[in-house]
Motif scaffolding. Structure first.
Motif, PDB file in Angstrom:
ATOM      1  N   GLY A 106      45.725  47.165   0.974  1.00 18.34           N
ATOM      2  CA  GLY A 106      45.332  46.841   2.340  1.00 18.34           C
ATOM      3  C   GLY A 106      44.378  45.646   2.380  1.00 18.34           C
ATOM      4  O   GLY A 106      43.611  45.420   1.448  1.00 18.34           O
ATOM      5  N   ARG A 108      41.757  43.675   5.194  1.00 14.58           N
ATOM      6  CA  ARG A 108      41.162  43.577   6.520  1.00 14.58           C
ATOM      7  C   ARG A 108      41.214  42.134   6.987  1.00 14.58           C
ATOM      8  O   ARG A 108      40.809  41.209   6.270  1.00 14.58           O
ATOM      9  CB  ARG A 108      39.722  44.086   6.508  1.00 14.58           C
ATOM     10  CG  ARG A 108      39.054  44.076   7.876  1.00 14.58           C
ATOM     11  CD  ARG A 108      37.785  44.912   7.850  1.00 14.58           C
ATOM     12  NE  ARG A 108      36.800  44.371   6.940  1.00 14.58           N
ATOM     13  CZ  ARG A 108      35.858  43.476   7.280  1.00 14.58           C
ATOM     14  NH1 ARG A 108      35.813  43.033   8.534  1.00 14.58           N
ATOM     15  NH2 ARG A 108      35.006  43.047   6.392  1.00 14.58           N
ATOM     16  N   PRO A 277      41.732  44.424  12.387  1.00 20.12           N
ATOM     17  CA  PRO A 277      42.808  45.290  11.901  1.00 20.12           C
ATOM     18  C   PRO A 277      42.903  45.250  10.377  1.00 20.12           C
ATOM     19  O   PRO A 277      42.489  44.280   9.733  1.00 20.12           O
ATOM     20  CB  PRO A 277      44.059  44.684  12.537  1.00 20.12           C
ATOM     21  CG  PRO A 277      43.723  43.235  12.691  1.00 20.12           C
ATOM     22  CD  PRO A 277      42.255  43.184  12.984  1.00 20.12           C
ATOM     23  N   VAL A 278      43.414  46.303   9.820  1.00 20.23           N
ATOM     24  CA  VAL A 278      43.668  46.381   8.386  1.00 20.23           C
ATOM     25  C   VAL A 278      45.170  46.494   8.181  1.00 20.23           C
ATOM     26  O   VAL A 278      45.806  47.453   8.641  1.00 20.23           O
ATOM     27  CB  VAL A 278      42.942  47.580   7.744  1.00 20.23           C
ATOM     28  CG1 VAL A 278      43.289  47.685   6.264  1.00 20.23           C
ATOM     29  CG2 VAL A 278      41.438  47.455   7.932  1.00 20.23           C
ATOM     30  N   SER A 280      48.309  46.910   5.648  1.00 24.12           N
ATOM     31  CA  SER A 280      48.555  47.462   4.317  1.00 24.12           C
ATOM     32  C   SER A 280      50.057  47.463   4.024  1.00 24.12           C
ATOM     33  O   SER A 280      50.892  47.523   4.934  1.00 24.12           O
ATOM     34  CB  SER A 280      48.012  48.893   4.212  1.00 24.12           C
ATOM     35  OG  SER A 280      48.649  49.743   5.151  1.00 24.12           O
ATOM     36  N   GLY A 297      51.836  49.219   7.017  1.00 23.10           N
ATOM     37  CA  GLY A 297      51.029  49.874   8.035  1.00 23.10           C
ATOM     38  C   GLY A 297      49.950  48.955   8.586  1.00 23.10           C
ATOM     39  O   GLY A 297      49.553  47.976   7.953  1.00 23.10           O
ATOM     40  N   VAL A 298      49.479  49.295   9.762  1.00 23.10           N
ATOM     41  CA  VAL A 298      48.391  48.569  10.428  1.00 23.10           C
ATOM     42  C   VAL A 298      47.471  49.596  11.069  1.00 23.10           C
ATOM     43  O   VAL A 298      47.941  50.509  11.757  1.00 23.10           O
ATOM     44  CB  VAL A 298      48.924  47.596  11.493  1.00 23.10           C
ATOM     45  CG1 VAL A 298      47.764  46.931  12.212  1.00 23.10           C
ATOM     46  CG2 VAL A 298      49.849  46.560  10.885  1.00 23.10           C
ATOM     47  N   SER A 299      46.147  49.412  10.838  1.00 28.07           N
ATOM     48  CA  SER A 299      45.169  50.280  11.490  1.00 28.07           C
ATOM     49  C   SER A 299      44.181  49.394  12.247  1.00 28.07           C
ATOM     50  O   SER A 299      43.728  48.363  11.728  1.00 28.07           O
ATOM     51  CB  SER A 299      44.431  51.149  10.464  1.00 28.07           C
ATOM     52  OG  SER A 299      43.699  50.348   9.562  1.00 28.07           O
ATOM     53  N   ILE A 300      43.887  49.781  13.474  1.00 30.85           N
ATOM     54  CA  ILE A 300      43.012  48.995  14.335  1.00 30.85           C
ATOM     55  C   ILE A 300      41.952  49.918  14.920  1.00 30.85           C
ATOM     56  O   ILE A 300      42.287  50.929  15.549  1.00 30.85           O
ATOM     57  CB  ILE A 300      43.792  48.317  15.474  1.00 30.85           C
ATOM     58  CG1 ILE A 300      44.890  47.408  14.907  1.00 30.85           C
ATOM     59  CG2 ILE A 300      42.847  47.507  16.353  1.00 30.85           C
ATOM     60  CD1 ILE A 300      45.742  46.766  15.974  1.00 30.85           C
ATOM     61  N   PRO A 301      40.639  49.623  14.742  1.00 27.85           N
ATOM     62  CA  PRO A 301      39.599  50.417  15.402  1.00 27.85           C
ATOM     63  C   PRO A 301      39.697  50.263  16.921  1.00 27.85           C
ATOM     64  O   PRO A 301      40.025  49.192  17.431  1.00 27.85           O
ATOM     65  CB  PRO A 301      38.291  49.826  14.868  1.00 27.85           C
ATOM     66  CG  PRO A 301      38.672  49.071  13.631  1.00 27.85           C
ATOM     67  CD  PRO A 301      40.067  48.584  13.868  1.00 27.85           C
TER      68      PRO A 301
END
Length: 417
Positions: A106, A108, A277-278, A280, A297-301
């Motif tokens: 991953g 950021r 966003p992160v 991965s 994948g993508v993760s966003i606060p």
């Protein structure tokens, strides 16, 4: 024991210390102002700078700020994750037959110009630290000049006190002879002896004060043993002229740099309200079928409540405070320049008048009165009165020279760029 006994004991102890220091100082070379500036590291001597903690500390802070600029340029490190699922369960998931292995990487992604704002804030802090280091050098130079002038004034007062003792010894001797031959009453001899005792006490006090000023001067470069010998001649410290025409002193530059650093901190804090966003990517292996698959994948606060608004408000408040300090620094700078100029000009005028007019006249008056006293034409009180007037003028001249040197040192500090 009485207070008088302890007072006399203290004065005698200080006299012994000053006398021992004076004897040891005769074997040392006289310290000039240039030597003092060199020993302290103000003139740029590498060994002196590295040995003086007054200069090492601010320069180390500047080095730390420059290191933070290099750190601010770095991007976030990638992250590696390994997950093992369906291990040591029950039924179909017992053992390792249904295990799934997921290896992902991953990264950021910084959005909202975070890196640029971070670098600019670090650069502003580095510039501020460099200016503060330069200002500490200027302040050290000012302290060296100020304490050197004070030490020279103390040495001049020691010379004055010695002259007074020698004069009073001669007057006491003459008074004793005149009393013996019946030309003066015994009261005159007692008066001369009392004046001699006062002069000797004043010499002891001036020697102790000279030792204290030389010790304070030597402390600026860390000397702990016998302090250096400072001559009684005042150094020729020339104040700058046209350099003070514009308000561009180093103190103002530091205040302006604080405002710029506070403004850069606002941009940095505002950039942090944008979520990062992160992204991965990885691979998953299925132990049961010995198959594999790729994962993305993508993760966003989600900034629902925390948008860094508290830190932004604090940074804006710090900017208002920095702007206020800059305005105060400008007003104080102009007032300090005006005051230092007036003090220098006034002291210069006093030195000119006292050295060229007042002191020669007092010296001549004392010479004539002493001649008349030896010939029995003037009483002792007239000699003492003329001597006290001459001594007061010499003391006023020393004070004026000290004020002139300190005012010139202050102008040099204010004009530093």
């Amino acid at each position: 024991m009485s207070a008088i006994y302890w007072r006399d004991t203290l004065i005698a102890g200080l006299f012994l210390v000053a006398t021992a220091t004076s004897v040891a100082a005769q074997e040392q070379e006289l310290l000039t102002l240039e030597d003092a500036l060199s020993r302290s590291g103000v003139t740029g001597e590498v060994d002196a700078i590295s040995a003086n903690p007054r200069m090492v500390g601010p320069r180390a802070e500047a080095d730390a700020a420059r290191s933070l600029v290099r750190q601010a340029r770095l991007r976030p490190n990638p992250e590696v994750s390994l997950e093992v699922e369906n291990i040591a369960g029950s039924g179909a998931f017992s053992g390792l037959r249904a295990t799934e292995y997921t290896l992902a990487v991953g990264q950021r992604l910084e959005l909202g110009n975070k890196r640029g704002a971070r670098v600019e804030a670090a650069r502003a802090q580095a510039q501020l630290a460099n200016l503060r280091a330069d200002l500490s050098d200027v302040e050290l130079g000012y302290l060296v000049r100020e304490r050197y002038v004070a030490a020279a004034a103390a040495a001049s007062r020691v010379e004055l006190a010695r002259d007074v003792v020698e004069r009073n010894e001669e007057l006491a001797r003459i008074a004793g002879l005149l009393v013996e031959v019946g030309r003066e009453p015994p009261l005159r001899a007692l008066r001369a002896e009392a004046a001699l005792a006062e002069a000797r006490a004043e010499l002891q006090a001036s020697q102790a004060a000279s030792l204290a000023t030389r010790t304070a001067l030597a402390s600026l470069w860390g000397v702990q043993d016998v302090p250096p010998v400072v001559p009684a001649d005042f150094p020729d410290i020339r104040p700058p002229g046209a350099a003070l025409a514009a308000a561009s002193g180093l103190q103002l530059r530091v205040a302006r740099a604080e405002s710029r650093a506070a403004a850069a901190d606002i941009d940095r804090e505002r950039s942090l309200r944008v979520p990062d966003p992160v992204v991965s990517a990885g691979v998953r292996r299925f132990e049961e079928s010995n198959d594999s698959a790729f994962l993305v994948g993508v993760s966003i606060p989600l900034p629902f409540s925390n948008r860094n608004q508290g830190n932004i408000a604090a940074a804006e408040a710090r900017l208002r405070a920095a702007n206020a300090r800059e305005a105060v620094a400008l007003a104080d700078f102009e007032q300090s320049v005006t005051r230092a100029r007036a003090q220098y000009l006034a002291a210069e005028a006093r030195v000119e008048t006292l050295s060229r007019t007042s002191l020669p006249q007092a010296e001549e008056a004392l010479r004539l009165v002493r001649i008349g006293y030896r010939n029995g034409r003037f009483p002792l009180i007239e000699v003492l009165s003329a001597a006290e007037a001459r001594d007061a003028i010499r003391e006023a001249l020393i004070a004026a020279q000290q004020d002139r040197g300190q005012a010139a040192s202050e102008l040099i500090r204010l004009a530093a760029q």
